[in-house]
Design an enzyme around this catalytic site. Structure first.
Site: not given
Ligand code: NAI
Ligand code: NM2
Length: 507
Positions: A164, A188, A243-244, A263, A298, A397
């Site tokens: 998101w 998705k 990561t989870e 990622e 991220c 994080e």
């Molecule tokens: N690396 C990154 O860009 C991101 C890291 N995060 C981290 O994750 C934490 C939690 O945020 P969330 O929105 O809950 O992230 P999330 O990792 O749970 O969600 C990301 C996507 O995975 C989907 N998803 C959730 N459970 C799933 C499953 N069992 N199987 C397949 N898809 C699934 C979600 O609907 C969403 O589309 C944040 O507080 C942050 O620390 C969150 C969003 C982006």
């Molecule tokens: C490069 N930026 C900041 C536009 C996107 C970073 C990607 C991410 O948070 O997953």
């Protein structure tokens, strides 16, 4: 003046080139996190809808033997990608407004994101076209009677699961290269911010993208994401998120030996040396590294390591600059810090701050709701010092506007602290000394290194992490390879018999 909010379009699931109500008829509310008001709803897909979307993508991949999509030339697909980019540009202000209403990010940032979205579709259109000329390059072999070449082919139907924080941009980082490669896809997006991804469906209809090439199903992770990740007819899953959840996606995919690219999270360091000429330049990059998009990035450089000789001066200036950030309704002109995405994220960030305080860290600045904003999930830019390496705030994080700052005295100590994390997405070095920069570029264990800056991102350059930040690279040519499989083609070109077996005697 704030731009006037507009109606949020009511959409269905985008499957097979048209809108469909979700099989169970359920919808999820869309909350504007800056006002805490419900502004619309999105369909909640379940396994039944995933089934339909995957079937539509499969049919689109195979239709007419792939003549119109998967086996068509890159130039054919490039036309569609360019048409999408043109529509994004045309609708830029509407899309940016929706993104802000859905996510709470400053409108200026949402506008910049839409520019990046259009640029990404254009870039992969160019790569798709250029790709035609690069196919079937001969491979030199040690035997003259064989000729070999590699054929890159689209991997098939891909499941794209996205977060998101940059809703349409993170989807585009996957959709554009997947389509350029000739894959068909099921996207998705995150249930916390899906509006602009659904609008991408509307754009696909307008530009006449062949039905089923891109399908977009909104819904909850366990209900819509999980069945997509484990679907036997999905040939690859590309995921960005926590990561989870990444581990769950990888576990599901492993059951079918399905390739994944992940990622995931980060806790990236920014190391500031004492040889710099201009402390304010360093402070501004440090701010951009953690307060842009409310730190919900991220690759946010959420751990600042500053040389002890300049630490006091650096912190004084950091606080002075942080005080100056405009925190407001994200639609207000000049806003630089909006709300975080949701109540859940807001509570989680506040908990991180209180745990840091309880563990003995100092909240040097911020840490609370800004007094002038009574509603909405706003958190002040927060600077935390007196941090030890065992504290949660150092290790985990936060995904919010919260940075911890630690001093170092030697280069090797800085490297050790920088690498003291399970993550490995990004790292930054601010120094005037090219040799320091060179040494740290090698020493920091991360997929992205920024020198004298933090966060700039170019679609041409590879993006992705090591360690628990995931694997695989998005963007650039690496992004296209994510959606290709390589087929070896070897031809025997001699009239001579192979001669390994004795031929039977001719009677
Ligand atoms: N690396 C990154 O860009 C991101 C890291 N995060 C981290 O994750 C934490 C939690 O945020 P969330 O929105 O809950 O992230 P999330 O990792 O749970 O969600 C990301 C996507 O995975 C989907 N998803 C959730 N459970 C799933 C499953 N069992 N199987 C397949 N898809 C699934 C979600 O609907 C969403 O589309 C944040 O507080 C942050 O620390 C969150 C969003 C982006
Ligand atoms: C490069 N930026 C900041 C536009 C996107 C970073 C990607 C991410 O948070 O997953």
């Amino acid at each position: 003046m704030a731009a006037a909010p507009r109606d949020v379009p009511r959409r269905g699931l985008f499957i097979g080139g048209g809108w469909r109500e979700p099989s169970l008829g359920r919808r999820l509310p869309v909350v504007n996190p800056a006002t805490e008001t419900t502004i619309g709803d999105v369909p909640a897909a379940t396994a039944e809808d995933v089934e339909l979307a995957v079937a539509a993508a499969r049919e689109a991949f195979r239709r007419d033997g792939g003549r119109h999509w998967s086996c068509a030339s890159g130039a054919v697909r490039a036309k569609f990608l360019r048409a999408i980019a043109a529509k994004i540009k045309e609708k830029k202000s509407d899309l940016a407004l929706l993104e802000t209403l859905d996510s709470g990010k400053p409108l200026d940032e949402a506008n910049a994101d839409m520019d990046d979205v259009a640029a990404c579709f254009e870039y992969y259109a160019d790569l798709a076209e250029a790709f035609d000329g690069k196919q079937r390059l001969p491979i030199s072999l040690p035997m003259e009677n064989f000729k070999s070449y590699a054929l890159k082919e689209p991997i098939g139907v891909v499941g794209l699961i996205t977060p998101w924080n940059y809703p349409l941009l993170m989807a585009t980082w996957k959709v554009a290269p997947a389509l350029a490669a000739g894959c068909t896809a099921v996207l998705k997006p995150s249930e916390l911010a899906s509006l602009t991804c659904l609008e991408l469906g509307a754009i696909c209809i307008e530009i006449g993208l062949p039905p089923g090439v891109l399908n977009i199903i909104t819904g909850l992770g366990p209900e819509a994401g999980a069945p997509l990740a484990s679907h036997p007819h999905v040939d690859k899953v590309a995921f960005t998120g926590s990561t989870e959840t990444g581990k769950r996606v990888m576990t599901a995919a492993a059951q079918m030996v399905k390739p994944v690219s992940l990622e995931l999270g980060g806790k990236s360091p920014l190391i500031v040396f004492d040889d710099i000429d201009n402390i304010d330049n360093a402070v501004e990059w440090a701010m951009f590294g953690i307060f842009a998009n409310g730190g919900q990035v991220c690759s946010a450089t959420s751990r600042i390591l500053v040389h002890e000789k300049i630490a006091k001066q650096f912190l004084d200036r950091l606080v002075a600059w942080a005080k100056h950030i405009k925190i407001s309704d994200p639609l207000e002109e000049g806003c630089r810090l909006g709300s975080v995405v949701s109540e859940g994220q807001y509570e989680k960030i506040k908990k991180f701050i209180s745990t840091a305080r309880n563990e003995g860290a100092t909240i040097l600045y911020g840490g609370a709701r800004p007094q002038h904003l009574r509603r909405g999930f706003f958190i002040e830019p927060t600077i935390i010092t007196d941090v030890s390496t065992s504290m949660q705030i150092w290790r985990e994080e936060v995904f919010g506007p919260v940075v911890c700052v630690k001093e170092f005295s030697t280069e090797s100590e800085a490297v050790e602290l920088a690498n003291d994390t399970h993550y490995g997405l990004a790292g930054g070095v601010i120094s005037n000394d090219p040799e320091i920069c060179e040494r740290l570029t090698k020493a920091i264990q991360a997929g992205i290194i920024w020198i004298n800056c933090s966060q700039p991102c170019f679609v041409q350059a590879p993006w992705g992490g090591n360690k628990r930040s995931g694997f695989g690279r998005e963007l650039g040519e690496w992004g296209l390879d994510n959606y290709m499989t390589v087929k070896q083609v070897t031809k025997y070109c001699s009239d001579e018999p192979w001669g390994w077996y004795q031929p039977p005697s001719k009677l």
